[in-house]
Design an enzyme around this catalytic site. Sequence first.
Site, PDB file in Angstrom:
ATOM      1  N   HIS A  84      14.984 -14.952   7.437  1.00 56.15           N
ATOM      2  CA  HIS A  84      14.700 -13.872   6.166  1.00 56.15           C
ATOM      3  C   HIS A  84      13.532 -14.310   5.376  1.00 56.15           C
ATOM      4  O   HIS A  84      12.613 -13.602   4.971  1.00 56.15           O
ATOM      5  CB  HIS A  84      15.990 -13.555   5.422  1.00 56.15           C
ATOM      6  CG  HIS A  84      15.565 -12.641   4.349  1.00 56.15           C
ATOM      7  ND1 HIS A  84      15.993 -12.869   3.074  1.00 56.15           N
ATOM      8  CD2 HIS A  84      15.076 -11.597   3.972  1.00 56.15           C
ATOM      9  CE1 HIS A  84      15.551 -12.005   2.039  1.00 56.15           C
ATOM     10  NE2 HIS A  84      15.026 -11.063   2.844  1.00 56.15           N
ATOM     11  N   GLU A  87      10.429 -13.773   7.282  1.00 54.86           N
ATOM     12  CA  GLU A  87      10.047 -12.271   7.097  1.00 54.86           C
ATOM     13  C   GLU A  87       9.255 -12.183   6.098  1.00 54.86           C
ATOM     14  O   GLU A  87       7.959 -11.524   6.224  1.00 54.86           O
ATOM     15  CB  GLU A  87      11.149 -11.633   7.181  1.00 54.86           C
ATOM     16  CG  GLU A  87      10.912 -10.146   6.964  1.00 54.86           C
ATOM     17  CD  GLU A  87      12.036  -9.483   6.238  1.00 54.86           C
ATOM     18  OE1 GLU A  87      11.716  -9.207   4.838  1.00 54.86           O
ATOM     19  OE2 GLU A  87      13.245  -9.433   6.319  1.00 54.86           O
ATOM     20  N   HIS A  88       9.629 -12.777   4.904  1.00 58.83           N
ATOM     21  CA  HIS A  88       8.668 -12.686   3.656  1.00 58.83           C
ATOM     22  C   HIS A  88       7.255 -13.287   3.786  1.00 58.83           C
ATOM     23  O   HIS A  88       6.517 -12.801   3.340  1.00 58.83           O
ATOM     24  CB  HIS A  88       9.689 -13.205   2.478  1.00 58.83           C
ATOM     25  CG  HIS A  88      10.531 -12.119   1.782  1.00 58.83           C
ATOM     26  ND1 HIS A  88      10.614 -12.008   0.517  1.00 58.83           N
ATOM     27  CD2 HIS A  88      11.609 -11.552   2.329  1.00 58.83           C
ATOM     28  CE1 HIS A  88      11.557 -11.340   0.263  1.00 58.83           C
ATOM     29  NE2 HIS A  88      12.317 -10.881   1.313  1.00 58.83           N
ATOM     30  N   GLU A 158       7.496 -17.567  -3.154  1.00 60.06           N
ATOM     31  CA  GLU A 158       8.181 -16.649  -2.157  1.00 60.06           C
ATOM     32  C   GLU A 158       9.764 -16.969  -2.065  1.00 60.06           C
ATOM     33  O   GLU A 158      10.614 -16.093  -1.901  1.00 60.06           O
ATOM     34  CB  GLU A 158       7.764 -16.492  -0.693  1.00 60.06           C
ATOM     35  CG  GLU A 158       7.995 -14.946  -0.195  1.00 60.06           C
ATOM     36  CD  GLU A 158       7.645 -13.829  -0.928  1.00 60.06           C
ATOM     37  OE1 GLU A 158       8.202 -12.901  -0.568  1.00 60.06           O
ATOM     38  OE2 GLU A 158       6.674 -13.939  -1.728  1.00 60.06           O
ATOM     39  N   GLU A 165      15.807 -11.473  -4.874  1.00 57.79           N
ATOM     40  CA  GLU A 165      16.525 -10.346  -3.974  1.00 57.79           C
ATOM     41  C   GLU A 165      17.818 -10.658  -3.972  1.00 57.79           C
ATOM     42  O   GLU A 165      18.731  -9.703  -4.097  1.00 57.79           O
ATOM     43  CB  GLU A 165      15.773 -10.448  -2.653  1.00 57.79           C
ATOM     44  CG  GLU A 165      16.343  -9.372  -1.847  1.00 57.79           C
ATOM     45  CD  GLU A 165      15.452  -9.489  -0.411  1.00 57.79           C
ATOM     46  OE1 GLU A 165      14.263  -9.817  -0.439  1.00 57.79           O
ATOM     47  OE2 GLU A 165      16.208  -9.177   0.368  1.00 57.79           O
TER      48      GLU A 165
HETATM   49 ZN   LIG Z   1      13.872  -9.616   1.781  1.00 60.53          ZN
END
Ligand SMILES: [Zn+2]
Length: 528
Positions: A84, A87-88, A158, A165
């Site tokens: 994940h 992905e960011h 990030e 999140e």
């Molecule tokens: Zn995310």
Amino acid sequence: MDSRLREVDAPAEPANGAAALATAKAEVEVTKPRNDRRGYRRVVLPNALECLLISDPDTDKAAASMNVSVGYFCDPDGMEGLAHFLEHMLFYASEKYPIEDSYSKYIAEHGGSTNAFTTSEHTNFYFDVNNDSLDDALDRFAQFFIKPLMSPDATLREIKAVDSENQKNLLSDPWRMSQLQKHLCSNNHPYHKFSTGNWDTLEVKPKEKGLDTRAELINFYDSHYSANLMQLVVYGKESLDNIQTLVESKFCDIKNVGRKHFSFAGHPCSSKDLQILVKAVPIKQGHTLRILWPITPNVRHYKEGPCKYVSHLIGHEGEGSLFYILKKLGWAMSLEAGEGDWSYEFSFFSVVIQLTDVGHEHMEDVVGLLFRYITLLQTSGTPKWIFDELLAICETGFHYRDKSPPSNYVVNISSNMQIFPPEDWLIASSVPSKFSPDAIQKVLNELTTENVRIFWESKLFEGHTDLTEPWYGTSYCVEAVPPSIMQKWVENAPNEDLHLPKPNIFIPTDLSLKNVEEKVFIFSQLCT
Ligand SMILES: [Zn+2]
């Protein structure tokens, strides 16, 4: 009417992972909706990247989606959330476009939007944009998969974004309950993992172990982001030839390391995870009952669609259905039935019931009625007319549905491409076409009191639980519910008239267009 599109272009993974010299050619038929005037073409680039090109002269937006066949199941142990997090990171910058966020900015300035998501076995990136900006948008997008920049300071920032999140998800019941279900599964199966990651898993713990998160990130990218494990869909106003030229020029440099598709055999639920009643405390008010059974994945028999048949009946709202009775008794506000989390290797069938306050008091009766209805289905045979009705509903849904927004459409198809053969990339499992009483009976036979787990969520359990799920902090307790207890619930449930639905004469079966003469004839007949 012929609904199958004949197209050239085609399969072929380069032998032994070696690059072929040109885009592979062959013939493939993609089943498409009868009213669909769009052009489709499948191409496989020399690096084995599979692509579906869609030409829609009427579209007001272009779109693209790249599915990468890797997800959090591949996160290294002790580095939860790495897939994940990657992905960011790919959104940040690339060697060709080194200014941070230039991709997202470009798309936003040209009428579009971007997003991505990571699941157990997929990571999907997508955008839509004004038609005249597709070329430049694709050029920036392709660099995600060719030479991304993962600078050290972007890495640190990030990780904070991933952590915030997760902070939001901590207050979300769907995330909390999903993780609780995973937590109460075998910890040897990747399904058990925490998928999104946080500051602790991506920064604190790796440091303690002397690991460099950025090095792990690059290693993960190099080993899993291989063109042979990617599926691309590009949707535009241009002709198929023009879209193909664009795709070939932008995506041919993605490397193919011949990585094998990850798969983990076996079901995440072992016998100790069954015959349990889990009482959990949600964030929101309300009472929810989730009844789950591990089953054989529907995808293995998607042409027969056994789960669709079973969920059509258990989720039915007509007279004599389970929901009809629960509503009449004032016990339920909604009921959903169907396959939940699934992969090719495992799956769950779930029935989710939102209970009223009175229904909450009658949980045992509700479960009793559910099993009584399942027994009715198990012993009623599998009437073909029910399958035919379901088929008619699903066919209408597929062939006559409205066009969905291009960005949704490309995401659905690129996800299907990982799972289904090319002829079924559009239709996927949406239309069960083969009636198989055996396949249906097999799923029904899996919905037993021996094979079940029940999750019951209510604020009323606050202060009455003794366990805490580690990632989201959900309070819960677990009780054993052997089949003998559930059998008592079945016996004690009120004696209501549960029965199969009656045939529905209003389901259309002939959707062909009538010609004008026929209409005039009918009209003149009515007037006389
Ligand atoms: Zn995310």
